[in-house]
Write a protein that holds these residues in place. Structure first.
Motif, PDB file in Angstrom:
ATOM      1  N   PHE A  22      16.918 -17.755 -16.638  1.00 21.28           N
ATOM      2  CA  PHE A  22      16.831 -18.391 -15.195  1.00 21.28           C
ATOM      3  C   PHE A  22      16.208 -19.476 -15.428  1.00 21.28           C
ATOM      4  O   PHE A  22      15.072 -19.373 -16.214  1.00 21.28           O
ATOM      5  CB  PHE A  22      16.493 -17.552 -13.894  1.00 21.28           C
ATOM      6  CG  PHE A  22      15.042 -17.037 -14.224  1.00 21.28           C
ATOM      7  CD1 PHE A  22      14.010 -17.686 -13.676  1.00 21.28           C
ATOM      8  CD2 PHE A  22      14.839 -15.990 -15.069  1.00 21.28           C
ATOM      9  CE1 PHE A  22      12.667 -16.900 -13.650  1.00 21.28           C
ATOM     10  CE2 PHE A  22      13.585 -15.284 -15.154  1.00 21.28           C
ATOM     11  CZ  PHE A  22      12.856 -15.881 -14.658  1.00 21.28           C
ATOM     12  N   SER A  23      16.412 -20.775 -14.695  1.00 22.95           N
ATOM     13  CA  SER A  23      15.726 -21.685 -14.564  1.00 22.95           C
ATOM     14  C   SER A  23      15.791 -22.875 -13.277  1.00 22.95           C
ATOM     15  O   SER A  23      17.136 -23.012 -13.206  1.00 22.95           O
ATOM     16  CB  SER A  23      15.836 -23.008 -15.733  1.00 22.95           C
ATOM     17  OG  SER A  23      14.834 -23.902 -15.803  1.00 22.95           O
ATOM     18  N   GLY A  79      20.515 -13.439  -3.158  1.00 22.66           N
ATOM     19  CA  GLY A  79      19.810 -13.719  -1.588  1.00 22.66           C
ATOM     20  C   GLY A  79      18.573 -13.141  -1.218  1.00 22.66           C
ATOM     21  O   GLY A  79      18.443 -13.139  -0.012  1.00 22.66           O
ATOM     22  N   LEU A  80      17.830 -12.892  -2.157  1.00 21.73           N
ATOM     23  CA  LEU A  80      16.314 -12.263  -1.761  1.00 21.73           C
ATOM     24  C   LEU A  80      15.293 -13.436  -2.287  1.00 21.73           C
ATOM     25  O   LEU A  80      15.472 -14.198  -2.875  1.00 21.73           O
ATOM     26  CB  LEU A  80      16.019 -11.004  -2.156  1.00 21.73           C
ATOM     27  CG  LEU A  80      16.795  -9.817  -1.772  1.00 21.73           C
ATOM     28  CD1 LEU A  80      16.651  -8.470  -2.589  1.00 21.73           C
ATOM     29  CD2 LEU A  80      16.366  -9.458  -0.424  1.00 21.73           C
ATOM     30  N   PRO A  81      14.159 -13.218  -1.204  1.00 20.20           N
ATOM     31  CA  PRO A  81      13.142 -14.292  -1.615  1.00 20.20           C
ATOM     32  C   PRO A  81      12.067 -13.980  -2.883  1.00 20.20           C
ATOM     33  O   PRO A  81      11.077 -14.050  -2.780  1.00 20.20           O
ATOM     34  CB  PRO A  81      12.159 -14.402  -0.482  1.00 20.20           C
ATOM     35  CG  PRO A  81      12.152 -12.953   0.241  1.00 20.20           C
ATOM     36  CD  PRO A  81      13.806 -12.540  -0.300  1.00 20.20           C
ATOM     37  N   GLY A  82      13.025 -13.865  -3.968  1.00 20.46           N
ATOM     38  CA  GLY A  82      12.589 -13.630  -5.331  1.00 20.46           C
ATOM     39  C   GLY A  82      13.408 -13.003  -6.193  1.00 20.46           C
ATOM     40  O   GLY A  82      14.704 -12.641  -5.743  1.00 20.46           O
ATOM     41  N   MET A  83      13.089 -12.600  -7.355  1.00 18.88           N
ATOM     42  CA  MET A  83      13.952 -12.313  -8.383  1.00 18.88           C
ATOM     43  C   MET A  83      14.098 -10.447  -8.239  1.00 18.88           C
ATOM     44  O   MET A  83      13.154  -9.765  -8.161  1.00 18.88           O
ATOM     45  CB  MET A  83      13.361 -12.398  -9.787  1.00 18.88           C
ATOM     46  CG  MET A  83      14.515 -11.785 -10.807  1.00 18.88           C
ATOM     47  SD  MET A  83      15.950 -12.587 -10.910  1.00 18.88           S
ATOM     48  CE  MET A  83      15.542 -14.243 -11.532  1.00 18.88           C
ATOM     49  N   VAL A 100      12.953 -17.300  -7.885  1.00 17.10           N
ATOM     50  CA  VAL A 100      14.213 -17.536  -7.946  1.00 17.10           C
ATOM     51  C   VAL A 100      15.200 -16.301  -7.289  1.00 17.10           C
ATOM     52  O   VAL A 100      14.787 -15.061  -7.751  1.00 17.10           O
ATOM     53  CB  VAL A 100      14.788 -17.764  -9.624  1.00 17.10           C
ATOM     54  CG1 VAL A 100      16.236 -17.660  -9.660  1.00 17.10           C
ATOM     55  CG2 VAL A 100      13.840 -18.774 -10.482  1.00 17.10           C
ATOM     56  N   SER A 101      16.082 -16.630  -6.436  1.00 19.02           N
ATOM     57  CA  SER A 101      16.740 -15.685  -5.723  1.00 19.02           C
ATOM     58  C   SER A 101      17.904 -15.071  -6.767  1.00 19.02           C
ATOM     59  O   SER A 101      19.025 -14.993  -6.253  1.00 19.02           O
ATOM     60  CB  SER A 101      17.248 -16.200  -4.455  1.00 19.02           C
ATOM     61  OG  SER A 101      17.871 -15.260  -3.558  1.00 19.02           O
TER      62      SER A 101
END
Length: 264
Positions: free
Chosen positions: A83-84, A191-195, A182-183
């Motif tokens: 992810f980036s 769709g969440l405020p984080g991984m 990163v969601s």
């Protein structure tokens, strides 16, 4: 004297600010390895169609019982998520010896290769089904998330629990790390405020958990896969449904298989 006190206060404030910045370090790029775990004995209970006659049910039950005597109850599969920024790429980590899926159940298969553009809410997925390779393009999955107060530590990250609903009725549980900004997550879950570092679909007896996190820029550029016959989700499901209808007469629970193909 007054200047000295002011200087000391300034140094203390600056030091405190720098410490706070260092202790709240957010991650925006990296690589996460996940392990998918499936309770195969429970999954096999979904093989027989409810409408199958008694003879077919008895025959399939014998096959399932024999399978349970020779195979492990739990099957594990590994994948890697690069992810980036707002882009992620999930790829399977293929084992030396491929798992022999019972009746080619899609839930006991390696992960799909999935590229996600979170900013554009788009995915490109390379998927094997019915002996053919497809290249599916679609929007990201919609999940009705509800964030809770429950937390747990996963690989040193404080993770927050969220309960979700997909496909109107299927319940999922996720734990996400808000320090990884990163969601993304395993498979099609975002769709969440984080991984998302841990996820479970309890009714389907499958779960994912992060086993390793490297918080540095991925070695390879994140780009969508290109192999397979281009299709939409609706086209893929229609193609697979047509190919599997012949299995209905043999007592196989085709509707269950189609549901799983829509989930993963």
């Amino acid at each position: 004297m007054k200047k000295t006190i002011i200087t000391l206060i300034t140094i203390l404030i600056t030091g405190t600010t720098l410490f706070a910045q260092q202790s709240v370090r957010f991650v925006t790029s990296g690589t996460i390895e996940y392990q998918k775990r499936v309770n195969t004995f429970q999954v096999m209970g979904n093989v027989v169609a409810p409408s199958a006659d008694a003879n077919i049910k008895a025959r399939i039950t014998q096959v399932v019982d024999q399978y349970k005597k020779t195979q492990s109850q739990f099957a594990t599969f590994n994948s890697s998520l690069s992810f980036s920024g707002n882009k992620t790429l999930l790829t399977p980590i293929l084992p030396v010896t491929p798992y022999q899926s019972f009746q080619l159940n899609p839930i006991t298969a390696e992960s799909n290769t999935i590229y996600t553009d979170l900013a554009a809410s788009k995915i490109v997925m390379e998927k094997d089904a019915m002996g053919e390779q497809f290249l599916l393009s679609d929007s990201t999955r919609k999940v009705k998330w509800r964030i809770t107060n429950e937390t747990r530590d996963i690989l040193g990250y404080n993770c927050i629990r969220a309960n979700g609903i997909i496909s109107d009725s299927i319940y999922v549980v996720a734990f996400y790390a808000d320090k990884i900004r990163v969601s993304g997550g395993p498979e099609l879950f975002t769709g969440l405020p984080g991984m998302i570092l841990q996820l479970a679909i309890p009714h389907e007896n499958v779960s994912w958990v992060a086993t390793k996190i490297v918080d540095s820029e991925p070695a390879k550029a994140i780009a969508p896969p290109k192999k397979g016959k281009p299709v939409t989700t609706q086209q893929l499901i229609a193609t697979i449904k047509k190919g599997m209808d012949a299995y209905r007469v043999s007592g196989i629970n085709v509707d269950y298989y189609l549901k799983i193909l829509g989930l993963l």
